[in-house]
Design an enzyme around this catalytic site. Structure first.
Site, PDB file in Angstrom:
ATOM      1  N   HIS A  86      -9.875  -9.458   1.166  1.00 51.76           N
ATOM      2  CA  HIS A  86      -9.578  -9.214  -0.253  1.00 51.76           C
ATOM      3  C   HIS A  86      -8.424 -10.046  -0.776  1.00 51.76           C
ATOM      4  CE1 HIS A  86      -9.338  -7.052  -4.042  1.00 51.76           C
ATOM      5  NE2 HIS A  86     -10.408  -6.382  -3.701  1.00 51.76           N
ATOM      6  N   ARG A 117      -4.894  -5.278   2.356  1.00 50.52           N
ATOM      7  CA  ARG A 117      -5.545  -5.709   1.122  1.00 50.52           C
ATOM      8  C   ARG A 117      -5.000  -7.034   0.604  1.00 50.52           C
ATOM      9  NH1 ARG A 117      -8.478  -3.695  -3.295  1.00 50.52           N
ATOM     10  NH2 ARG A 117      -7.901  -4.607  -5.299  1.00 50.52           N
ATOM     11  N   GLU A 134      -3.937  -0.857   1.988  1.00 49.15           N
ATOM     12  CA  GLU A 134      -4.608  -0.086   0.940  1.00 49.15           C
ATOM     13  C   GLU A 134      -4.913   1.334   1.382  1.00 49.15           C
ATOM     14  OE1 GLU A 134      -8.052  -1.360  -1.973  1.00 49.15           O
ATOM     15  OE2 GLU A 134      -8.911  -0.703  -0.067  1.00 49.15           O
ATOM     16  N   ARG A 147      -2.223   2.104  -6.658  1.00 45.65           N
ATOM     17  CA  ARG A 147      -3.034   2.591  -7.772  1.00 45.65           C
ATOM     18  C   ARG A 147      -3.505   4.009  -7.468  1.00 45.65           C
ATOM     19  NH1 ARG A 147      -7.563  -1.717  -6.835  1.00 45.65           N
ATOM     20  NH2 ARG A 147      -6.985  -1.052  -4.743  1.00 45.65           N
TER      21      ARG A 147
END
Length: 372
Positions: free
Chosen positions: A161, A210, A226, A281
């Site tokens: 990623h 990530r 992540e 997030r």
């Protein structure tokens, strides 16, 4: 939670903003647009000054070493592809070409990074579950994407990623989110092609690296995990280029929070490399994401986690942090839950949003890059 240095210590290290105007370019996840914003570092205002009808929705954009070209993922294309634009200015954007890479036609392009050293190759990877491959793309004499010169493989379970170079561009590090690993490739400084060096498992099952970045001194690599919602510090063997974990991690969500409710996102160095920014997030809009900053020692080891503070929203698919290229004080933060870009300012004991532009187009905002 807030871990901080003294006010005088932080303020003494900060670079003072230059009282000038600065432009950012912002990509999107779904809409074929590129947006240009202008930030006034004295008035602390942010304005939308350009809306370019692009040839692709770019979930990630990257500038060339000289900022004369912009490269992006073609996020909604049927096969993994990357797009190339020439920049006459931050608002004068010219489409050049789209390159389709030859690996994993069922995935979507997710990340692009441009080398800062000759031959200035561009590196891209697709992602959907196990996408297991990447591509090296050459550029012409003007920096425009030219051709795919190498398709290379990770493991069958891999899904990379994010990627980062060391400061000399001798090694490329790949964060394998799906395969829970960190990959090291050496870079041929004549062709730009990659050679496999090592694959190192994540620190724990489900850590899921990530995004990564490397301190310019070359001794430390920082990894956003992540799945574990942590920032991990890896030491680098300066002879082999291989990173190794020494059990140094910092939280990117508050103590007691459920890991399943969050997915940490991005890590990036500040203008002077004295600070490191990282974000998480929230997986639902009822929670906010979090932003954190760290002070670094001269060799790049993390000295202190300065704070961990809520962002303005969940972040959606983004909450991508982009430190300014002119001062340690400012960092751009993007949101795709509702669609906005904020500029945050680093203070003595925390950071806060000082300017914002809403871009509600159904696809904004992915990541941002500072043009000036």
């Amino acid at each position: 939670m807030r871990l901080s240095l003294s006010s005088l210590a932080v303020l003494g290290l900060l670079n003072v903003a230059s009282a000038d105007l600065h432009q950012l370019i912002v990509g999107t996840f779904k809409t074929e647009s590129l947006y240009t914003l202008e930030f006034d570092d004295a008035a602390l205002t942010l304005e939308l000054i350009g809306n370019f009808s692009a040839n692709a929705a770019s979930s990630w954009i990257a500038l060339s070493h000289d900022k004369k070209n912009l490269y992006g993922t073609s996020f909604t294309a049927a096969t993994p592809s990357f797009v190339s634009y020439t920049l006459a200015s931050a608002t004068d954007i010219i489409y050049n070409t789209t390159l389709e890479i030859g690996c994993n036609s069922s995935a979507v392009s997710i990340f692009a990074i441009a080398s800062s050293e000759p031959p200035y190759a561009v590196y891209g990877c697709p992602f959907v579950g196990a996408s297991n491959c990447g591509a090296v793309m050459s550029v012409d004499e003007n920096g425009v994407l030219s051709e795919v010169i190498q398709d290379y493989s990770y493991n069958t379970s891999s899904g990379v990623h994010g990627m980062a170079f060391d400061s000399a561009n001798d090694f490329l590090y790949s964060a394998d989110d799906s395969g829970n690993a960190l990959w090291t490739h050496s870079v041929d400084n004549t062709t730009g092609e990659l050679t496999f060096v090592s694959s190192v498992a994540g620190p724990v099952t489900g850590a899921d690296p990530r995004h990564v970045t490397v301190h310019p001194e070359g001794q430390y690599l920082y990894v956003v995990l992540e799945g574990a919602n942590e920032l991990a510090q890896y030491s680098i063997d300066t002879t082999t280029g291989i990173p190794f974990f020494e059990n140094v991690t910092y939280p990117l969500i508050p103590s007691g929070s459920a890991n399943a409710d969050y997915w940490s996102d991005e890590v990036a160095l500040s203008f002077s490399n004295n600070y490191l920014w990282a974000t998480s997030r929230a997986r639902n809009t009822t929670n906010t994401g979090y932003i954190s900053a760290f002070s670094l020692s001269s060799n790049g080891s993390i000295a202190t986690q300065l704070f961990l503070t809520p962002t303005s929203s969940s972040g959606g698919q983004a909450n991508a942090v982009a430190p300014s290229t002119f001062s340690d004080e400012f960092v751009a933060l993007t949101d795709s839950a509702t669609g906005f870009v904020e500029v945050w300012k680093l203070g003595a004991e925390n950071a806060s949003a000082v300017a914002r532009v809403d871009i509600v187009d159904g696809g904004c905002c992915a990541n941002a890059v500072w043009y000036s």
